[in-house]
Scaffold this active site. Structure first.
Site, PDB file in Angstrom:
ATOM      1  N   ASP A   1      -8.642  -0.446   7.886  1.00  0.00           N
ATOM      2  CA  ASP A   1      -9.863   0.224   7.417  1.00  0.00           C
ATOM      3  C   ASP A   1      -9.587   1.703   7.128  1.00  0.00           C
ATOM      4  O   ASP A   1      -8.744   2.317   7.790  1.00  0.00           O
ATOM      5  CB  ASP A   1     -10.956   0.078   8.486  1.00  0.00           C
ATOM      6  CG  ASP A   1     -12.336   0.390   7.925  1.00  0.00           C
ATOM      7  OD1 ASP A   1     -12.492   0.444   6.688  1.00  0.00           O
ATOM      8  OD2 ASP A   1     -13.262   0.588   8.729  1.00  0.00           O
TER       9      ASP A   1
ATOM     10  N   ASN B   1      -9.371   3.094   3.711  1.00  0.00           N
ATOM     11  CA  ASN B   1      -8.801   3.426   2.399  1.00  0.00           C
ATOM     12  C   ASN B   1      -9.771   4.278   1.574  1.00  0.00           C
ATOM     13  O   ASN B   1      -9.362   5.228   0.909  1.00  0.00           O
ATOM     14  CB  ASN B   1      -8.516   2.142   1.588  1.00  0.00           C
ATOM     15  CG  ASN B   1      -7.460   1.277   2.227  1.00  0.00           C
ATOM     16  OD1 ASN B   1      -6.735   1.727   3.105  1.00  0.00           O
ATOM     17  ND2 ASN B   1      -7.362   0.038   1.774  1.00  0.00           N
TER      18      ASN B   1
ATOM     19  N   HIS C   1      -6.971   2.176  -1.992  1.00  0.00           N
ATOM     20  CA  HIS C   1      -6.442   0.824  -1.754  1.00  0.00           C
ATOM     21  C   HIS C   1      -4.963   0.752  -2.151  1.00  0.00           C
ATOM     22  O   HIS C   1      -4.173   0.086  -1.500  1.00  0.00           O
ATOM     23  CB  HIS C   1      -7.261  -0.224  -2.503  1.00  0.00           C
ATOM     24  CG  HIS C   1      -8.683  -0.323  -2.008  1.00  0.00           C
ATOM     25  ND1 HIS C   1      -8.995  -0.394  -0.664  1.00  0.00           N
ATOM     26  CD2 HIS C   1      -9.873  -0.342  -2.664  1.00  0.00           C
ATOM     27  CE1 HIS C   1     -10.313  -0.470  -0.521  1.00  0.00           C
ATOM     28  NE2 HIS C   1     -10.867  -0.426  -1.720  1.00  0.00           N
TER      29      HIS C   1
ATOM     30  N   LEU D   1       9.796 -13.032  10.160  1.00  0.00           N
ATOM     31  CA  LEU D   1       8.379 -12.684  10.376  1.00  0.00           C
ATOM     32  C   LEU D   1       7.447 -13.628   9.604  1.00  0.00           C
ATOM     33  O   LEU D   1       7.696 -13.928   8.439  1.00  0.00           O
ATOM     34  CB  LEU D   1       8.147 -11.244   9.884  1.00  0.00           C
ATOM     35  CG  LEU D   1       6.700 -10.748   9.922  1.00  0.00           C
ATOM     36  CD1 LEU D   1       6.282 -10.435  11.361  1.00  0.00           C
ATOM     37  CD2 LEU D   1       6.517  -9.507   9.051  1.00  0.00           C
TER      38      LEU D   1
ATOM     39  N   ARG E   1     -15.436  -2.198  15.822  1.00  0.00           N
ATOM     40  CA  ARG E   1     -15.985  -3.560  15.696  1.00  0.00           C
ATOM     41  C   ARG E   1     -14.929  -4.498  15.112  1.00  0.00           C
ATOM     42  O   ARG E   1     -13.906  -4.061  14.598  1.00  0.00           O
ATOM     43  CB  ARG E   1     -17.268  -3.577  14.865  1.00  0.00           C
ATOM     44  CG  ARG E   1     -17.164  -2.881  13.538  1.00  0.00           C
ATOM     45  CD  ARG E   1     -18.475  -2.970  12.736  1.00  0.00           C
ATOM     46  NE  ARG E   1     -18.366  -2.164  11.536  1.00  0.00           N
ATOM     47  CZ  ARG E   1     -18.879  -0.942  11.409  1.00  0.00           C
ATOM     48  NH1 ARG E   1     -19.576  -0.390  12.364  1.00  0.00           N
ATOM     49  NH2 ARG E   1     -18.709  -0.271  10.271  1.00  0.00           N
TER      50      ARG E   1
HETATM   51  C1  FPP Z   1     -10.840  -1.222   4.052  1.00  0.00           C
HETATM   52  O1  FPP Z   1     -10.976   0.106   3.649  1.00  0.00           O
HETATM   53  C2  FPP Z   1      -9.823  -1.921   3.302  1.00  0.00           C
HETATM   54  C3  FPP Z   1     -10.024  -3.024   2.520  1.00  0.00           C
HETATM   55  C4  FPP Z   1     -11.329  -3.640   2.296  1.00  0.00           C
HETATM   56  C5  FPP Z   1      -8.937  -3.643   1.779  1.00  0.00           C
HETATM   57  C6  FPP Z   1      -7.585  -3.600   2.383  1.00  0.00           C
HETATM   58  C7  FPP Z   1      -6.595  -3.636   1.293  1.00  0.00           C
HETATM   59  C8  FPP Z   1      -5.390  -3.001   1.321  1.00  0.00           C
HETATM   60  C9  FPP Z   1      -4.895  -2.284   2.502  1.00  0.00           C
HETATM   61  C10 FPP Z   1      -4.498  -2.971   0.155  1.00  0.00           C
HETATM   62  C11 FPP Z   1      -4.072  -4.275  -0.385  1.00  0.00           C
HETATM   63  C12 FPP Z   1      -3.382  -5.153   0.567  1.00  0.00           C
HETATM   64  C13 FPP Z   1      -2.781  -6.294   0.200  1.00  0.00           C
HETATM   65  C14 FPP Z   1      -2.137  -7.132   1.227  1.00  0.00           C
HETATM   66  C15 FPP Z   1      -2.719  -6.718  -1.223  1.00  0.00           C
HETATM   67  P1  FPP Z   1     -12.416   0.583   3.147  1.00  0.00           P
HETATM   68  O2  FPP Z   1     -12.429   0.450   1.661  1.00  0.00           O
HETATM   69  O3  FPP Z   1     -13.478  -0.152   3.852  1.00  0.00           O
HETATM   70  O4  FPP Z   1     -12.376   2.083   3.570  1.00  0.00           O
HETATM   71  P2  FPP Z   1     -13.618   2.981   4.043  1.00  0.00           P
HETATM   72  O5  FPP Z   1     -14.145   2.365   5.304  1.00  0.00           O
HETATM   73  O6  FPP Z   1     -12.991   4.308   4.282  1.00  0.00           O
HETATM   74  O7  FPP Z   1     -14.600   2.984   2.924  1.00  0.00           O
END
Ligand code: FPP
Length: 241
Positions: free
Chosen positions: A14, A16, A31, A125, A188
């Protein structure tokens, strides 16, 4: 002191979006930076002899996000599969996707099936990517499987117990999740691995996912090693009171 290395680590990646916002960038940029962190952590987990790493990439609820963000996430997934699978295979990683992949476009479904097939005999892995995954979905799909076994006369009501349920849920063939890491400062589970996390240790960090690195991962393992895992039991030394 020798450290216990958890067999199975699961991560809620979480932060990004906030990482991108701090830099006045689009969420999609966050992302993409998240994908770089994925690469780092997969390599490091293999180096630390973690047997199974499960990453929450796209939840059943992520479809609610604005269409352009959903498209960006799916495109990134396609890009990652196209770019990384050969390398994962070369490094003996077995890739599995958990979740309802039938909702993805045929191109992505095809890439997923091919990637799983290519890496299925690898012995290093095990990397699970949770995509269109939700813990409640997982429990419901298990209940449906059990109901169909019962309707087919393969089992009776008496056969349904925790072991039976555990034998049909996602990742039933893999070691128990021992450590769940959540980055990004929230406390959570967000519908991740609800059944599988029953006795996992939970580790929360404020670090945003794109900033999570090898040292952050090692710190989570260190903290895990300070936890006393009782699984509902009591320790022998506490029995005297
Ligand atoms: C949450 O951050 C992250 C996600 C919903 C997506 C996770 C995806 C990646 C790490 C990249 C791609 C990975 C693969 C394996 C292809 P958020 O957007 O909820 O962040 P925020 O809470 O700061 O808004």
């Amino acid at each position: 002191m020798t450290q216990y290395i958890p067999n199975h680590v699961a991560i809620i990646m979480d932060g990004n979006g906030r990482w991108a916002k701090q830099r006045n960038q689009l969420r999609a940029t966050g992302h993409r930076a998240g994908l770089k962190a994925v690469r780092k952590i997969v390599t490091h987990a293999a180096k630390r002899d973690i047997k199974v790493l499960t990453l929450y990439a796209f939840s059943s609820e992520n479809w609610k996000r604005p269409a352009n963000e959903v498209t960006a996430l799916i495109s990134l997934f396609i890009y990652a599969l196209n770019r990384e699978v050969k390398n994962l295979n070369k490094n003996n990683v077995r890739l599995n996707i958990i979740g309802d992949i039938s909702k993805f476009n045929p191109n992505l479904q095809n890439l997923i099936i091919k990637a799983q097939h290519l890496t299925e005999n690898n012995t290093g892995l095990i990397l699970n990517i949770a995509a269109n995954y939700g813990g409640r979905w997982d429990i419901v799909q298990s209940a449906k499987k059990i109901a169909s076994h019962a309707l087919d006369g393969k089992i009776t009501l008496q056969d349904i117990n925790e072991d039976y349920f555990g034998s049909v849920i996602c990742m039933n063939d893999l070691p128990e999740v021992e450590l769940v890491i959540r980055t990004g400062g929230e406390y959570r589970i967000s519908n991740f691995l609800l059944w599988q996390c029953a006795y996992a240790e939970l580790y929360f960090t404020d670090t945003l996912w794109p900033d999570f690195n090898q040292a952050s991962f090692d710190e989570a393992i260190n903290i895990f090693n300070t936890r006393e895992r009782r699984f509902g039991d009591v320790l022998n030394e506490d029995l005297s009171c």
